[in-house]
Design a protein around this motif. Structure first.
Motif: not given
Ligand code: B4P
Length: 192
Positions: A9-24
């Motif tokens: 169970r992992v949460v991706f945190l980071g500023p908008p555009g940091s690549g959270k969606g890309t990496q998830a």
């Protein structure tokens, strides 16, 4: 949802555009658990013209955050789906202290705990540059600056919150997509 110790169970945190969606999305292929993006869920609701979409459209276009209570409903319902039984990669949630509490409560009720929080950090000027290239409706420069302001005020404090709990995995996101992907995989390796 699985019990503690039997999933990822992992949460991706980071500023908008940091690549959270890309990496998830990439990591979901590597780890075999679903990538769940609250941003994508909201954009889909807007595109479908659903009741939820009508409620959030203007908020998103202005770069503001959708209310915590509404987001709690959206996330709780999604995490109750059978495909999260071995875990999930949650991208874009939590974004406020209240949302972090809600997530804890949801997981507690399912006898689960968070395993990792992946924090992807990228310098501000690079975030603005990426948004300029992407040109989504909320990527106009003034809106991006507002989203960054909201991030610093509401979301950044979660970095310390999760660091204190020993869950934070800090990743330099100012590198090639493939390099960032490998770095995250390495950070999660032991448990996922
Ligand atoms: P999100 O959809 O979460 O938007 P984001 O933060 O910009 O996305 P992300 O960081 O995932 O960036 P991406 O991988 O796409 O949220 C949008 C809005 O929804 C919010 O402003 C808010 O209104 C609402 N919302 C969502 N969740 C909410 C919540 N929990 N509570 C309240 N409101 C909520 O990458 C960006 C770009 O960079 C892409 O074009 C990509 O190709 C590029 N890129 C990625 N990695 C790269 C790399 N390593 N190098 C170069 N480019 C890269």
């Amino acid at each position: 949802m699985g019990a503690a110790g039997d999933g990822c169970r992992v949460v991706f945190l980071g500023p908008p555009g940091s690549g959270k969606g890309t990496q998830a999305v990439l990591l979901a292929q590597d780890l075999g658990v679903p990538a769940i993006s609250t941003g994508d869920m909201l954009r889909e609701a807007v595109a479908n013209g659903s009741e939820l979409g009508r409620r959030v459209r203007r908020i998103m276009e202005a770069g503001e955050l959708v209310g915590d209570e509404l987001m709690a409903e959206v996330v709780e319902e999604r995490l109750a789906s059978a495909d999260t039984s071995m875990g999930f990669l949650l991208d874009g949630y939590p974004r406020t202290a209240a949302q972090a509490e809600t997530l804890e409560r949801i997981l507690e009720r399912a006898s689960g705990t968070l395993d990792h929080v992946v924090f992807i950090d990228v310098p501000e000027e690079e975030l603005v540059r990426r948004a300029r290239l992407r040109q989504r409706i909320d990527d106009r420069e003034a809106v991006v600056r507002e989203r960054l302001r909201v991030y610093r005020e509401k979301t950044q404090p979660l970095v310390d919150h999760y660091r204190t709990r020993g869950l934070l995995r800090e990743i330099d996101g100012f590198r090639e997509v493939a390099t960032v992907r490998s770095a995250i995989l390495k950070a999660l390796e032991a448990d996922c």
